[in-house]
Design a protein around this motif. Structure first.
Motif, PDB file in Angstrom:
ATOM      1  N   PRO A  66       0.800  -0.925  -0.025  1.00 16.70           N
ATOM      2  CA  PRO A  66       0.045  -0.023  -0.085  1.00 16.70           C
ATOM      3  C   PRO A  66       0.735   1.191  -0.072  1.00 16.70           C
ATOM      4  O   PRO A  66       1.891   1.222   0.630  1.00 16.70           O
ATOM      5  N   ASN A  67       0.460   2.182  -0.692  1.00 17.79           N
ATOM      6  CA  ASN A  67       1.344   3.283  -1.076  1.00 17.79           C
ATOM      7  C   ASN A  67       0.200   4.712  -0.658  1.00 17.79           C
ATOM      8  O   ASN A  67       0.001   5.669  -1.421  1.00 17.79           O
ATOM      9  N   VAL A  68      -0.577   4.677   0.513  1.00 17.63           N
ATOM     10  CA  VAL A  68      -1.515   5.657   0.776  1.00 17.63           C
ATOM     11  C   VAL A  68      -0.757   7.060   0.972  1.00 17.63           C
ATOM     12  O   VAL A  68      -1.438   8.039   0.387  1.00 17.63           O
ATOM     13  N   PHE A  69       0.200   7.131   1.585  1.00 13.93           N
ATOM     14  CA  PHE A  69       0.907   8.484   1.750  1.00 13.93           C
ATOM     15  C   PHE A  69       1.533   9.124   0.273  1.00 13.93           C
ATOM     16  O   PHE A  69       1.121  10.129   0.153  1.00 13.93           O
ATOM     17  N   LEU A  70       1.801   7.941  -0.562  1.00 20.79           N
ATOM     18  CA  LEU A  70       2.223   8.568  -1.813  1.00 20.79           C
ATOM     19  C   LEU A  70       0.927   9.104  -2.577  1.00 20.79           C
ATOM     20  O   LEU A  70       1.123   9.857  -3.648  1.00 20.79           O
TER      21      LEU A  70
END
Length: 172
Positions: free
Chosen positions: A35-39
């Protein structure tokens, strides 16, 4: 500004929480999803603030990301500002802000980020994964997962960043 920092902190923590609480691996079997929610959040933010703040946030959270999640110190500290600079300079000037374009953007950014990390890790010889295995087992599932995650996150981030943009415009 506090709301903005809390939004980024929430997305930062959500990266780890999705790994812990969402049963991603049993669903996808041998495939690995990152998961790359911050990106995603950082990519969206470049469309709402064209100044220096996105680069500063990318650097600060890159350092935090390196400390909390990465084995290589400096990897995300360099990568997040590079991605932010590319988005600020070339993409956010011409791309419309709607859910479909953001999904396409997320897919491109996640592919770039994962590809960059694989290149660095492979260059340092800390992995024995072949390129084809990486593409099949990590890159494609991660890009698809993060693109799907964009659907529920998009309206929340859009609302938060619109409020931020109005507050910044009211300061001037």
């Amino acid at each position: 500004m506090i709301r903005l920092i809390m939004t980024f902190m929430t997305c930062f923590v959500l990266d780890n929480l999705l790994v812990i609480f969402l049963p991603i691996q049993p669903i996808f079997g041998a495939y690995m999803v990152i998961p790359n929610v911050f990106l995603i959040c950082l990519s969206f933010f470049t469309f709402y603030d064209k100044g220096f703040r996105p680069l500063l946030i990318a650097f600060i959270f890159g350092v935090l990301y390196d400390i909390c999640y990465a084995d290589l110190i400096g990897l995300y500290t360099c990568l997040f500002p590079i991605i932010t600079f590319i988005l600020l300079r070339f993409v956010s000037q011409t791309m419309p802000v709607n859910i479909l374009s953001m999904m396409a953007l997320v897919m491109m950014v996640v592919i770039f980020e994962e590809w960059f990390i694989y290149f660095i890790v492979n260059t340092m010889k800390t992995t024995n994964m072949t390129l084809l295995t990486f593409i099949k087992m990590i890159l494609i599932p991660t890009a698809i997962f993060n693109t799907i995650i964009t659907i529920p996150i998009y309206p929340i981030l859009k609302r938060q960043f619109k409020k931020y943009q109005r507050a910044v415009l009211n300061e001037f």
